[in-house]
Scaffold this active site. Structure first.
Site, PDB file in Angstrom:
ATOM      1  N   GLY B  47       0.793  -1.226   0.000  1.00  0.00           N
ATOM      2  CA  GLY B  47       0.000   0.000   0.000  1.00  0.00           C
ATOM      3  C   GLY B  47       0.822   1.271   0.000  1.00  0.00           C
ATOM      4  O   GLY B  47       0.267   2.362  -0.100  1.00  0.00           O
ATOM      5  N   ASP B 162      24.682  10.516 -11.041  1.00  0.00           N
ATOM      6  CA  ASP B 162      24.655   9.318 -11.888  1.00  0.00           C
ATOM      7  C   ASP B 162      25.378   9.654 -13.181  1.00  0.00           C
ATOM      8  O   ASP B 162      25.170  10.732 -13.740  1.00  0.00           O
ATOM      9  CB  ASP B 162      23.215   8.948 -12.246  1.00  0.00           C
ATOM     10  N   ASP B 194      29.182   7.330  -8.343  1.00  0.00           N
ATOM     11  CA  ASP B 194      28.103   6.378  -8.677  1.00  0.00           C
ATOM     12  C   ASP B 194      28.609   4.932  -8.690  1.00  0.00           C
ATOM     13  O   ASP B 194      29.527   4.594  -9.425  1.00  0.00           O
ATOM     14  CB  ASP B 194      27.593   6.769 -10.075  1.00  0.00           C
ATOM     15  N   ALA B 231       9.935   7.676 -19.592  1.00  0.00           N
ATOM     16  CA  ALA B 231       9.554   8.994 -20.087  1.00  0.00           C
ATOM     17  C   ALA B 231      10.726   9.970 -19.981  1.00  0.00           C
ATOM     18  O   ALA B 231      10.870  10.881 -20.790  1.00  0.00           O
ATOM     19  CB  ALA B 231       8.360   9.523 -19.297  1.00  0.00           C
ATOM     20  N   ASN B 233      13.838   9.456 -20.494  1.00  0.00           N
ATOM     21  CA  ASN B 233      14.965   9.222 -21.389  1.00  0.00           C
ATOM     22  C   ASN B 233      14.766   9.971 -22.712  1.00  0.00           C
ATOM     23  O   ASN B 233      14.426   9.403 -23.747  1.00  0.00           O
ATOM     24  CB  ASN B 233      15.167   7.725 -21.623  1.00  0.00           C
ATOM     25  N   HIS B 363      18.152  -1.583 -25.414  1.00  0.00           N
ATOM     26  CA  HIS B 363      18.364  -0.763 -24.222  1.00  0.00           C
ATOM     27  C   HIS B 363      19.850  -0.782 -23.854  1.00  0.00           C
ATOM     28  O   HIS B 363      20.524  -1.778 -24.041  1.00  0.00           O
ATOM     29  CB  HIS B 363      17.540  -1.299 -23.046  1.00  0.00           C
ATOM     30  N   HIS B 367      24.507   3.861 -16.387  1.00  0.00           N
ATOM     31  CA  HIS B 367      25.470   3.950 -15.284  1.00  0.00           C
ATOM     32  C   HIS B 367      26.804   3.323 -15.678  1.00  0.00           C
ATOM     33  O   HIS B 367      26.849   2.211 -16.208  1.00  0.00           O
ATOM     34  CB  HIS B 367      24.925   3.242 -14.042  1.00  0.00           C
ATOM     35  N   ASP B 442       1.575   7.143   1.759  1.00  0.00           N
ATOM     36  CA  ASP B 442       0.468   6.289   1.331  1.00  0.00           C
ATOM     37  C   ASP B 442      -0.722   7.206   1.118  1.00  0.00           C
ATOM     38  O   ASP B 442      -1.264   7.748   2.073  1.00  0.00           O
ATOM     39  CB  ASP B 442       0.188   5.238   2.421  1.00  0.00           C
TER      40      ASP B 442
END
Lengths: 554, 554
Positions: B47, B162, B194, B231, B233, B363, B367, B442
């Site tokens: 939850g 990163d 990183d 989204a 990228n 893909h 990193h 939550d």
């Protein structure tokens, strides 16, 4: 040939899924069953321990079922036997090790009846009235695995079971490619072949290569070596033993399934280790660390298995020591990555070293890659083909592979669990479906947990529960106590007193309105109260806990 | 130099975990914060929607905090900003695209105060009283990402954010290795780098290679092409656009984050597509299928995102058509494998074709792999090193890598969230810990779900709940109604009437005994009843549902 001469193949599990493999093959008055596996629940099947197939079709045709023929001793091929034999106690056939593992399993489940286990040597044939069932040696990540050829009056079915083609198996027992080739030459009506790795190009690596990696790792270790692997992978165990002996280490087996399978395998002559190289876990403490290897369960990071217990210091007998070298000799089964990572992190934190697949080649697959599948298809040259053992994506890629080898699309059938494949002398087609499905085992209960119970568990899991209790006097129709509100898994009550207070208010208002207006149907009253509280809670918190209104009539 | 001249580095998140990156850097009366990320819950955090860091340390030193400096626009670096800015409204600094994404995010969260966003061009320096913060261009799986150098009186800290080293970035903006090298030459006190891929050998593949694969795939497609990717990228999106234009396809963006980020990126000049190549999802129906590309969210198989909705026919506007070609241009984040597999199976079942990482190179990672990390270490040659961004296993392997390059072990510090790294002119050490942790979000609740609530949810999820209600008359001390038993997520009640009957019996017996013996402490009575029912249920079912005894006093 009369119109009745039909051969039916009905997978009752294992298609469109990984696990729970079981297939019925039917000709006239005979049904044989290939494998009898179980599947493990995914993380949304809260509380479920095991999934077994719905075998209504077999129960409805009980008198026809002549036997269960097992390809090898993995859980997804034998795990349902204790449950299914209870309902249909027919003879079980399999190779020596397979039956050894099954016997242990059946003993552990305390069945209160006699069962019939028949060892079949690879190459042997069991003859029934119309069907003849032949076991053919294969190679896989468990010893003594077999393909099964079913010779029928309409032609031969070849069911590969799980297999890879390992040209250098640890036990020296090669896959009987010659017999498969011979059957292919004689003519195969239907091939049913393992699709697990139909997406992976090339050829699997031999189990033997692991031995070389292990030797390299062992030669550098100066503390204990602790290897986690699948208990059923006898060949892997043998290689760990070989490396240990070579480097002067004695071996302890830890974990219930590891102890039990290594015992069966040693008794039956599948695992070789001199007695003086076997030690009990209790003896480790008295030995030099660089003389000890421990083989343990838990390679999937399972919280209750050996490896995780060692990592998180809940193992009674084995504690992590600084120079310990852990080897996780397995691939993560999809879904287990995080569990395994947690264990790895913990072992590193405790100062141990850990070697796993990302770092060294300490595991190989037991399922044929594409080039091996192509060999199987070329040797068998079947008239029809059913890809088995896999999710839809694997079956589809296996189908494409068969087509790329020149097979016609209409000779290939992607089945679902329950699909009926029917072959006559001249033709083959899919003819409807029989009842099938998942039976969920939770504790002692078999089938008493189903979709509604799981839906409730999922709902409870997401947002917890709010119980509202009131007592109403039957006669006078008045509220005499409550509403009381009890929550579990919803919010910290102390910090949410205001919200709980509002819930009580809203529930009371609904109640009073209903009582005043003589709404005497309790279910109406309850659903009004539930709706009002739901609306309030969603508005205030954007959550939807399970609301449980309880009315006590006094 | 007085004894007070200390430089502190305190990670408040992102160490020992992937996600929720946030680090405080403190010198005298100044604190700056690097990144302000959120993490996503794992499957046992029932939850929970989001995890944000406990920033008590910043709140306790509010007047010192001068700004939040963001390395790039990924959720694990910006996701907590709406929550943290509410408590400490300091200026936020970042590159143009990063702040564009942040602005959109803050607008969406309806903050009721003014916030200060300051765009910094890579190469620019923000000067505070003692600290000077320099942004340095890097390459990563989102455009406009930066490393941050913090120049302090005690030396320079280089925080990589990163990064990967991409020699052929899509936007032609190379990582500023020269500036990094220059800073290294001048002398770096501390490198924070990183560690995400510290286990992976070799060098990442350039984002550009994906473009070639996409072109190959697009050239063979004769229906619609539907690509699911992250989204954020932008470069990936640009390459999908380029392939589409090349093959005469127009592009529709589908999914909330895809629409919103593509809009921001186009506005700010990071995503280039001629207006007449952009179409709305509504326009697709009127077009030839081989003239359409759809870019959608859901590459992780998330049930509510675009891809899964399309697959399972719950998408309002996009239905699967036979010649559709789906490309999943992303790697499964550990834990999501099954969700993705479910979507893939469903798409194949509907007759579409699906290409994913197992089949084609669609893909690449964002990193740095080990060879890239080595380059960073060689250029920077820091005095001290703190591996960041990673679970313990990654931090540990990054530490080993630094040692393999000749760094002394005592110059490398593996920190936990809350650890205080303290450097003086001559020395560095860890000095205790500050309060930190996970705050769970939550719905609208921030922090009202904690370990006890989660434990209850887990328990409810496993075996469901059994509520036992009784009404007792306060005065006469007699049972006047009940016990009633209500269950949720336990068993099918109809099939378990006998068991429920026994539960009532046992509860009643306990109750009567208590009443007879004047056990007037309700909590005692409840716990006796609970224990008795628990024992019964465990015996009969081997399950342990949550037992909730409720006593109504009348």
């Amino acid at each position: 040939m009369s119109i009745e001469e039909k051969l039916k193949v009905i997978p009752l599990g294992g298609l469109g899924e990984i696990g729970k493999n079981i297939t019925a093959i039917e000709y006239k008055e005979e049904i044989i069953v290939i494998d009898c596996g179980a599947a493990f629940p995914d993380e949304e099947m809260y509380g479920v321990d095991l999934i077994i197939p719905d075998v209504t079709y077999l129960l409805n045709n009980k008198e026809k079922v002549k036997g269960i023929f097992i390809t090898h001793g993995h859980e997804d091929h034998i795990g349902s036997l204790p449950y299914i034999l209870k309902q249909i106690n027919v003879p079980v056939y399999g190779s020596k090790l397979t039956l050894g593992i099954i016997e242990k399993k059946l003993k552990d489940s305390n069945l209160k009846f006699e069962y019939k286990l028949n060892v079949v040597a690879p190459g042997n044939i069991i003859k029934l009235e119309n069907l003849a069932i032949e076991f053919i040696r294969t190679t896989h990540s468990i010893a003594d695995s077999c393909a099964i050829a079913i010779h029928t009056p309409l032609g031969t079915i070849l069911h590969t079971g799980d297999f890879k083609i390992d040209y250098t198996p640890i036990d020296g027992l090669f896959m009987d490619l010659q017999r498969i080739s011979e059957i292919g030459k004689e003519g195969v009506l239907l091939l049913m072949a393992d699709s697990t790795n139909a997406e992976r190009g090339g050829h699997t690596i031999s189990e033997k290569s692991i031995g070389e990696t292990l030797n390299k790792i062992f030669s550098k270790a100066d503390g204990r070596v602790i290897v986690a692997t699948f208990a059923s992978n006898i060949h892997r165990m043998q290689q760990i033993i070989n490396s240990s002996i070579k480097h002067g280490r004695k071996v302890a087996f830890s974990g219930r399934s590891m102890e039990s399978i290594s015992e069966v395998a040693r008794e039956l002559g599948y695992l070789h280790i001199p007695d003086d190289f076997v030690i009990e876990v209790d003896e480790i403490a008295g030995m030099d660390n660089d003389k000890v290897t421990i083989v343990t369960t838990g390679s999937q990071g399972e919280p209750m298995a050996g490896l995780a217990r060692i990592a998180f210091s809940t193992h009674k007998k084995i504690k992590v020591e600084p120079k310990d070298l852990f080897i996780i000799s397995a691939s993560p089964i999809p879904g287990n990555e995080k569990l395994i990572s947690r264990v790895i992190n913990q072992l590193f934190k405790k100062g141990a070293d850990v070697i796993y697949e990302a770092l060294e080649e300490v595991h190989v697959s037991g399922h044929a890659f594409r080039e091996e599948l192509k060999l199987m298809h070329r040797l068998v040259k079947p008239k029809y083909f059913i890809p088995i053992h896999g999710e839809y994506r694997h079956l589809k890629h296996h189908k494409d592979l068969a087509e790329s080898l020149g097979m016609e699309e209409n000779k290939i059938f992607i089945l679902e669990n329950g699909s009926v494949f029917e072959a006559t002398k001249d033709n083959a087609k899919l003819c409807g479906k029989v009842k099938t499905g998942n039976i969920l085992v939770d504790g002692l209960g078999v089938g008493d947990v189903g979709n509604i119970v799981l839906r409730d568990r999922r709902h409870l899991a997401q947002e917890g529960m709010v119980t509202i209790v009131v007592a109403i006097e039957r006669e006078s129709y008045t509220l005499i106590s409550g509403p009381d509100v009890i929550t579990r898994g919803f919010v910290y009550v102390k910090e949410s007193e205001e919200l709980i207070g509002k819930v009580k208010e809203v529930a009371k208002k609904e109640l009073e309105y209903a009582l005043e207006n003589q709404i005497i149907e309790w279910y109406l009253l309850k659903s009004n109260m539930k709706r009002a509280v739901e609306t309030l809670i969603y508005e205030k918190t954007k959550r939807r806990p399970t609301i449980l209104p309880i009315i006590m009539e006094i």
